[in-house]
Design a protein around this motif. Structure first.
Motif, PDB file in Angstrom:
ATOM      1  N   ILE A   1      -5.609  27.177 -21.587  1.00  0.00           N
ATOM      2  CA  ILE A   1      -4.649  26.475 -22.302  1.00  0.00           C
ATOM      3  C   ILE A   1      -3.564  25.778 -21.208  1.00  0.00           C
ATOM      4  O   ILE A   1      -3.039  24.754 -21.281  1.00  0.00           O
ATOM      5  N   ARG A   2      -3.023  26.817 -20.455  1.00  0.00           N
ATOM      6  CA  ARG A   2      -2.157  26.580 -19.333  1.00  0.00           C
ATOM      7  C   ARG A   2      -2.506  25.611 -18.478  1.00  0.00           C
ATOM      8  O   ARG A   2      -1.848  24.478 -18.057  1.00  0.00           O
ATOM      9  N   LYS A   3      -3.800  25.583 -17.922  1.00  0.00           N
ATOM     10  CA  LYS A   3      -4.250  24.725 -17.010  1.00  0.00           C
ATOM     11  C   LYS A   3      -4.432  23.395 -17.529  1.00  0.00           C
ATOM     12  O   LYS A   3      -3.906  22.286 -16.965  1.00  0.00           O
ATOM     13  N   MET A   4      -4.670  23.331 -19.030  1.00  0.00           N
ATOM     14  CA  MET A   4      -4.745  21.816 -19.555  1.00  0.00           C
ATOM     15  C   MET A   4      -3.290  21.511 -19.741  1.00  0.00           C
ATOM     16  O   MET A   4      -2.928  20.180 -19.183  1.00  0.00           O
ATOM     17  N   HIS A   5      -2.301  22.348 -19.997  1.00  0.00           N
ATOM     18  CA  HIS A   5      -0.876  21.856 -20.177  1.00  0.00           C
ATOM     19  C   HIS A   5      -0.380  21.397 -18.718  1.00  0.00           C
ATOM     20  O   HIS A   5       0.471  20.227 -18.440  1.00  0.00           O
ATOM     21  N   ASP A   6      -0.675  22.246 -17.498  1.00  0.00           N
ATOM     22  CA  ASP A   6      -0.107  21.822 -16.368  1.00  0.00           C
ATOM     23  C   ASP A   6      -0.786  20.463 -15.779  1.00  0.00           C
ATOM     24  O   ASP A   6      -0.056  19.910 -14.718  1.00  0.00           O
ATOM     25  N   LEU A   7      -2.014  20.016 -16.495  1.00  0.00           N
ATOM     26  CA  LEU A   7      -2.133  18.717 -16.269  1.00  0.00           C
ATOM     27  C   LEU A   7      -1.712  17.549 -16.977  1.00  0.00           C
ATOM     28  O   LEU A   7      -1.907  16.406 -16.892  1.00  0.00           O
ATOM     29  N   GLY A   8      -0.540  18.139 -17.812  1.00  0.00           N
ATOM     30  CA  GLY A   8       0.083  17.132 -18.684  1.00  0.00           C
ATOM     31  C   GLY A   8      -0.720  16.597 -19.763  1.00  0.00           C
ATOM     32  O   GLY A   8      -0.320  15.586 -20.352  1.00  0.00           O
ATOM     33  N   ILE A   9      -1.791  17.496 -20.329  1.00  0.00           N
ATOM     34  CA  ILE A   9      -2.618  16.945 -21.204  1.00  0.00           C
ATOM     35  C   ILE A   9      -2.332  17.772 -22.794  1.00  0.00           C
ATOM     36  O   ILE A   9      -2.224  18.986 -22.713  1.00  0.00           O
ATOM     37  N   CYS A  10      -2.099  17.158 -23.776  1.00  0.00           N
ATOM     38  CA  CYS A  10      -1.673  17.551 -24.871  1.00  0.00           C
ATOM     39  C   CYS A  10      -2.804  17.545 -25.689  1.00  0.00           C
ATOM     40  O   CYS A  10      -3.441  16.536 -26.002  1.00  0.00           O
ATOM     41  N   HIS A  11      -3.574  18.714 -26.329  1.00  0.00           N
ATOM     42  CA  HIS A  11      -4.543  18.704 -27.106  1.00  0.00           C
ATOM     43  C   HIS A  11      -3.926  18.646 -28.681  1.00  0.00           C
ATOM     44  O   HIS A  11      -3.323  19.557 -29.198  1.00  0.00           O
ATOM     45  N   THR A  12      -3.801  17.460 -29.367  1.00  0.00           N
ATOM     46  CA  THR A  12      -3.212  17.204 -30.402  1.00  0.00           C
ATOM     47  C   THR A  12      -3.708  17.977 -31.644  1.00  0.00           C
ATOM     48  O   THR A  12      -2.912  18.203 -32.814  1.00  0.00           O
TER      49      THR A  12
END
Length: 242
Positions: free
Chosen positions: A158-169
């Motif tokens: 999840i952190r890796k996804m957030h670091d890419l600036g992607i929000c899983h709504t």
């Protein structure tokens, strides 16, 4: 990505060279004729699982986009068309491609279809990797306790996804899969419809809080084996404290 238009239909394929019958890849009947249907799952609509490893390197899941809620009873599967990039299937395929290339465990994107209907509406379909030997996290937690390293791995993903600036709504316990690979387990993130890039950082804590609430909800609803200790393990993975 290979983009093709045929009359009122637009196709996006994640392969370099055209394949035979590729416009029919979005038809369950086509795969049934070829005797390639592995099974199906019911949700808002039916997701069809297809034996396609020889074609794409992976077996696949075929999904049509349906509306939910009260509005979905009136308008089941039509959406307002503004641009191809903003259509549900094209946007999700592009996002999956970005996350997949960044090394996240997300289904490999295979193809997307948009069919324009009338002057301003469209219907959509998507074909993505079927994650083999995997179970919905909530189904798994009804009978099994997960290990500390697996919860930490979940947080790291999840952190890796957030670091890419992607929000899983729609980040919730149902959109996390655990894959069994021999004696090892692997975490996957699913369902990136309506997700995308978001600026700033404040939303990241809200995104995590949403996931936490979904775990608590399923403790009450499904009796899953979840405790605050396990949440601390997930957060430790997210924060790099491992």
């Amino acid at each position: 990505m290979l983009e093709i238009q045929e009359k009122n239909c637009f196709y996006l394929f994640n392969f370099d060279a055209p394949k035979a019958d590729q416009q029919r890849f979005f038809s369950p009947e086509f795969w049934q004729e070829k005797q390639r249907i592995l099974g199906s799952a019911k949700g808002r609509g039916t997701t069809w699982f297809v034996h396609s490893e020889d074609l794409f390197g992976v077996n696949t899941a075929l999904r049509h986009y349906y509306r939910g809620g009260l509005y979905g009873k009136i308008n089941r599967d039509r959406y307002w068309f503004s641009s191809l990039e903003n259509t549900r299937s094209f946007a999700e395929l592009y996002l999956l491609a970005r996350l997949h290339q960044a090394g996240l465990n997300v289904p490999k994107p295979i193809a997307a279809k948009v069919e324009k209907t009338g002057l301003c509406c469209y219907r959509a379909d998507i074909l993505t990797e079927k994650v083999e030997n995997a179970r919905d996290l909530t189904a798994l937690l009804q009978t099994e306790q997960l290990t500390q390293p697996l919860w930490q791995e979940m947080g790291k993903m999840i952190r890796k996804m957030h670091d890419l600036g992607i929000c899983h709504t729609d980040l919730n316990a149902h959109n996390i899969l655990v894959q069994q690979l021999g004696n090892e387990q692997k975490v996957w993130l699913l369902d990136f419809d309506k997700c995308g890039e978001k600026s700033g950082n404040d939303w990241k804590a809200d995104n995590l809080a949403r996931l936490h609430r979904s775990f608590l909800k399923e403790v009450e609803r499904m009796g899953i084996l979840f405790s605050e200790q396990q949440w601390h393990w997930l957060c430790a993975g997210y924060n790099g404290d491992v």
